[in-house]
Structures are given as C-alpha cells and as structure tokens.
Design an enzyme around this catalytic site. Structure first.
Site, short mmCIF file in Angstrom:
data_model
loop_
_atom_site.label_atom_id
_atom_site.label_comp_id
_atom_site.label_asym_id
_atom_site.label_seq_id
_atom_site.Cartn_x
_atom_site.Cartn_y
_atom_site.Cartn_z
CG ASP A 146 -7.14 3.96 -1.39
OD1 ASP A 146 -7.71 3.42 -2.36
OD2 ASP A 146 -6.38 4.93 -1.49
CE1 TYR A 194 -7.40 10.68 -5.90
CE2 TYR A 194 -8.34 12.51 -4.69
CZ TYR A 194 -8.35 11.18 -5.04
OH TYR A 194 -9.33 10.35 -4.54
C1 GLA Z 1 -6.43 7.18 -4.44
C2 GLA Z 1 -7.50 7.66 -3.47
C3 GLA Z 1 -8.79 6.83 -3.64
C4 GLA Z 1 -9.23 6.79 -5.10
C5 GLA Z 1 -8.07 6.41 -6.02
C6 GLA Z 1 -8.44 6.50 -7.47
O1 GLA Z 1 -6.02 5.89 -4.14
O2 GLA Z 1 -7.06 7.55 -2.15
O3 GLA Z 1 -9.80 7.36 -2.82
O4 GLA Z 1 -9.81 8.01 -5.49
O5 GLA Z 1 -6.94 7.22 -5.78
O6 GLA Z 1 -9.41 5.54 -7.79
#
Ligand code: GLA
Length: 330
Positions: A146, A194
């Site tokens: 991101d 996550y």
């Molecule tokens: C979130 C995390 C990213 C990535 C996405 C899944 O956005 O911040 O680093 O792992 O999830 O692709």
C-alpha cells in the site's frame, strides 16, 4: 510557507496476500486523495481533520504511537516516531478516500504526514518508513504494497511490484478498459485474522521454503490442511499476477477478467479473507454485461471489490483512474 500535500488511495487489481512473503502485486494509485494543508513550524505536530472531533497534538519524540489518543492520531504518531526529529507542523487533513474500506486510507495518511514533516529520500525509503509506522501504530504486520504504491504511483498505469527486491514496473491500463470499485462493508485489519495469515505463511515457509519460489505442487504436499491451503493461494496468486500482466499487455481483457475471478475464489476458498457479501458482489458483477471480471481487493474481511469492465458497463460504484504517487506543492 503553506504546504499542500496530495496522497492518493490505492486499489489492488490482483496479487493479494502475497506482499509479506516477497511476492508479486499489481496495485494502482487512484484519483481519491488525502490532503494536508499547513505549515512547518514550532516543535509539536498539530493536525485537525474535518472528519474527526478531536485534533492530534504530538511532541516530536513519540515512544508509543499505539497508545496515542484520538485513535486516528496513531498513524500520525507512527510516522513522527519513525522520522526522529521531524519539523513541527500545524495543519488540516481532508480526505475523499473512504476510511476503513480497504483503499488504504491509513497508508495515504502516513505518506502525507511524512511528506508534510519534511521526509527526504526515495519512494522506497518513504514506503518502508510508513510501513514501519503502520505496523507500530496498528499492531498489524502489514506488507509494503500500500505504502509503496501510494509513494510511487504512475499516471494511467498499475505497478507490478516485486515485493522481494522492491523493483517496480509500470503496466499501462488499456484505454478500452475501466476499473470500477464498489464498497461492500466497513472493516479494520486491527484484530482481524490478517496476523494469523502472516503466521500461517511463515509456517508454510518452514516446510517448503520461501513461498515466492515455491510451486503450487509443493504447496499441495503440506500435511496441515490450513497451512496447505494458505500456501496454495500464495503460490497460485504469484503466477496469476504474471499472467494478468501479460493479458493486459496483449489486450486480452477477457482472460484478465477470468484471472481476477480465479484470484477471488482462491482468496475465498484457500485464504478465507472474503465474506458472503463480497462473494455475492463478485458473482453479481460477473453476471453483468460488459464486466470482464471482479474480485475482492486488499486485505479483505470486508472493504471493497474491484471490477475490470468495458467503459460505462456499470452504473453503481466509482470509476477510478490511475494517478501519480503522493506529491507536495509549495
Ligand atoms: C493490506 C496490507 C497489505 C497487503 C494487503 C493484502 O492492504 O496493508 O500490505 O498485505 O492487505 O494484499
């Protein structure tokens, strides 16, 4: 002197939950922005947000960003803490990136704050600093996708990022394609599964080595059914990113769309990051004339779905355009 910082959100076209094992991703910075107006002055950081009742007021030395109140200030504090001795700053934050929707509103805020406070360095260094800030502020062991996409976005292009060596290759969005985002549900990755996924991938790597270089066939040999499924997603998703880029470059939008749907299924079935509402939205989108494909985007557990369509195919959702990364105007 008044500064004006523009920091875009991002949408990921394909390649989710691959970044934290050094895999491939294909996000683009989008034409929705978090903006900061203000001045470098004094020895505190003082930011107001039109969307928040409480301002954030911080000293330039912050040890525990995760404990800052109000909660939105934790991302600001993470950046202040990582920058060590930034300038003081007084200003205002506005945004039209929907917050908590999987379009990286927090990463956009971090990058904007770092630029406001006088960050100097490359896009990769900016992204790494903001990734550390996010991890400390939220406790979520996020990858770098991101922040790097927001720092390094290229107009009219998605970015093929190799999260292993952080190389970036811009990939043109075909002129006869539209990218549409639909918001499904508000969510936060804080307290979500996550961190479990990051841990499960580490377990898989102990068994078959770095997932970036492992094959789907190797992933299938893992005994533990949960760890096996996670590895099956990551190994197949890395391959899909490469295939998707080839399809975009040769204008095979139908094939690109199919890969998005396969990616969604893998995230739903092997990675368990989708939701019934997101599955239903993807199914609905794929049954709509002019839609090549759709999938959940970003971390999941809610958030947004993204569709690749013929221009004008959808009346519901935001048509997003790929824009340049964060910038500062004086
Ligand atoms: C979130 C995390 C990213 C990535 C996405 C899944 O956005 O911040 O680093 O792992 O999830 O692709």
């Amino acid at each position: 002197m008044t500064l004006h910082i523009f920091s875009p959100g991002r949408v990921n076209l394909i390649g989710d939950h691959t970044d934290y094992t050094g895999g491939l991703v294909l996000p683009m910075a989008i034409d929705r922005y978090t903006e900061i107006h203000g001045r470098r002055t004094g020895d505190v950081v003082n930011l107001r947000s039109v969307d928040e009742p409480e301002p954030v007021v911080l000293p330039l030395l912050v040890d525990h960003p995760e404990a800052v109140d109000p909660a939105w200030g934790r991302y600001v504090a993470g950046v202040v803490s990582e920058m060590q001795h930034p300038h003081g700053f007084v200003g205002e934050v506005t945004t039209d990136i929907p917050i908590g929707s999987g379009l990286s509103s927090s990463a956009a805020l971090e990058v904007a704050v770092a630029l406001a406070l006088g960050f100097e360095g490359t896009s990769i260094e900016l992204a790494q600093l903001c990734q550390r800030a996010e991890q400390r502020a939220s406790g979520v062991p996020c990858g770098i996708m991101d922040q790097l996409c927001i720092a390094a976005g290229v107009r009219d292009h998605a970015l093929l990022i190799d999260c292993g060596d952080l190389s970036i290759e811009p990939v043109a969005i075909p002129a006869d394609a539209e990218i549409v985002v639909q918001h499904i549900a508000h969510r936060t990755l804080v307290g979500s599964a996550y961190a479990d996924r990051v841990r499960e991938c580490a377990q898989a790597e102990q068994l078959i080595g770095p997932l970036r270089h492992a094959t789907f066939a190797q992933a299938r040999t893992i005994d533990d059914p949960v760890v096996r499924a996670r590895a099956m997603h990551v190994t197949s998703e890395n391959l899909r990113v490469t295939q998707f880029v080839a399809a975009l470059r040769s204008g095979e939008l139908r094939h690109a769309g199919q890969l998005m749907v396969e990616s969604h299924r893998s995230l739903a079935e092997h990675y368990a990051t989708s939701t019934p509402a997101m599955d239903a939205a993807v199914e609905r989108l794929c049954a709509t004339p002019g839609v090549f494909g759709a999938r959940m985007t970003g971390g999941g557990f809610g958030g947004c779905v993204v569709a690749l369509t013929e221009p004008g195919a959808l009346s519901h959702g935001w048509v997003v355009r790929a824009v340049d990364g964060a910038r500062i105007e004086r």
